[in-house]
Enzyme design. Structure first.
Site, mmCIF file in Angstrom:
data_model
loop_
_atom_site.group_PDB
_atom_site.id
_atom_site.type_symbol
_atom_site.label_atom_id
_atom_site.label_comp_id
_atom_site.label_asym_id
_atom_site.label_seq_id
_atom_site.Cartn_x
_atom_site.Cartn_y
_atom_site.Cartn_z
ATOM 1 N N CYS A 78 -0.457 4.137 2.339
ATOM 2 C CA CYS A 78 0.023 3.932 3.792
ATOM 3 C C CYS A 78 1.339 3.961 4.081
ATOM 4 C CB CYS A 78 -0.337 2.369 4.168
ATOM 5 S SG CYS A 78 -1.984 1.748 3.447
ATOM 6 N N ASP A 79 2.323 3.403 3.281
ATOM 7 C CA ASP A 79 3.626 3.412 3.621
ATOM 8 C C ASP A 79 4.620 4.118 2.816
ATOM 9 O OD1 ASP A 79 2.902 1.551 5.447
ATOM 10 O OD2 ASP A 79 3.341 -0.347 3.992
ATOM 11 N N CYS A 109 0.827 -1.438 -0.046
ATOM 12 C CA CYS A 109 -0.002 0.090 0.094
ATOM 13 C C CYS A 109 0.965 1.270 0.001
ATOM 14 C CB CYS A 109 -1.070 0.151 1.260
ATOM 15 S SG CYS A 109 -1.946 1.473 1.318
#
Ligand code: NDP
Length: 310
Positions: free
Chosen positions: A138-139, A135
């Protein structure tokens, strides 16, 4: 009511299912969450979550999910950590089959999510959260000024590669074929981005590192030649698979397995009393906060539906 009868049954225990459970239980509806053997959803395999509102210093994915679970239980939800085998949604009172038990309710929220597809390498599992991610949203921010790679050739991979250039100093886009499946506009965006280098006809055979990822081993899909690419992060973007196998034949799903909501409606389905929340129908946003949002909407729809039925 027997012990297996509920006002509402929520299938799934990620942010969508647990948010729905917080709302329905708080509305004094007798709620059962059937959360799966592996409860908590995709956030259970994420490390730090920096973009869930309310946590200025970030929060670990599993901690966030344990807290959502505690909150749902505190409101009165019953949670069963088992998988649903099959459902019968054809009658007014829906039946949910789990092992040798049948649970029933007039309203159901399906929030079983989607699972990211992975390459299937042992080294990929080993470095999950330590350089391997599924993701970018997200990261991505953890890879500021680093060299990374994205694997895949669809819209997700190209979109993630473009997005990641905001952080990374260099992004390799590794694809197993000589042309992308992604839309032309995404391709043009990638090919004109000076921070992205496309590696066509390459397969990732191994992810290498000590505590964190330091390189990947590639092989050429045409001449089988091998090479090594030094980098610090690998984003796998080869598609998602919605968790809807147990629903086959009982609700409208598209060719990829995503539930199709009722036309012009947000979280309703074509079946009266059956609602949907999170990544099991949303293949566009796929965020914890959007999943939680749709869980809240589904719970409010359940309340309205049950009120109107009486
Ligand atoms: P897709 O299924 O479209 O693409 C998956 C990609 O991963 C393909 O290029 C495929 O390769 C590759 N792949 C699959 N398995 C492997 C493997 N084992 N090893 C290496 N490569 C592999 O998935 P997406 O998530 O990209 O997109 C899903 C849907 O969502 C699509 O309809 C897409 O258009 C849509 N979408 C739209 C966006 C937008 O409009 N902004 C953004 C993101 C997604 P191959 O081509 O060789 O099969």
């Amino acid at each position: 009511m027997t012990e297996n009868q509920y006002d509402t049954i929520i299938i799934g225990s990620g942010p969508a299912g647990l948010t729905a459970a917080i709302y329905t239980s708080r509305a004094k509806l007798n709620t059962l969450v059937i959360g799966g053997y592996v409860s908590g959803g995709q956030l259970m395999i994420t490390s730090e979550v920096e973009n869930f509102p309310g946590f200025p210093d970030g929060v670990m994915g599993p901690e966030l999910m344990m807290n959502m679970r505690k909150q749902a239980e505190k409101m009165g939800a019953n949670i069963l950590d088992m998988d649903v085998d099959k459902v019968d949604l054809s009658k007014d009172i829906k039946e949910i089959f789990v092992g040798d038990k049948i649970f029933t309710a007039p309203s159901i929220i399906i929030a079983t999510g989607a699972s990211a597809m992975w390459l299937g390498l042992d080294s990929e599992k080993k470095f999950m959260g330590r350089g391997v991610s599924g993701c970018a949203t997200c990261d991505g921010a953890f890879f500021r000024d680093k060299t990374i790679a994205v694997v895949g050739g669809g819209d997700s991979a190209l979109e993630e590669a473009t997005f990641l250039t905001r952080f990374a100093s260099k992004v390799y886009l590794i694809h197993r074929k000589s042309e992308f499946r992604a839309s032309k506009v995404m391709q043009e965006r990638v090919l004109s981005n000076p921070k992205i280098s496309v590696l066509f006809n390459k397969r990732v055979n191994e992810i290498i590192g000590d505590k964190k990822v330091s390189s990947v081993k590639l092989s050429d899909t045409i001449d089988n030649s091998e090479s090594t690419l030094e980098l610090e992060g690998v984003f796998i973007a080869i598609g998602h698979r919605p968790n809807t196998d147990f629903l086959k034949g009982s609700i409208n799903i598209d060719e990829k397995g995503y539930i199709i909501p009722k036309q012009n409606s947000d979280v309703k389905t074509d079946i009266e009393g059956v609602f949907v929340a999170g990544d099991v129908f949303d293949h566009r946003y796929r965020q914890a906060i959007t999943a939680a949002g749709s869980g809240c909407k589904a719970a409010i729809e359940v309340e309205k539906y049950l009120e109107e039925k009486v």
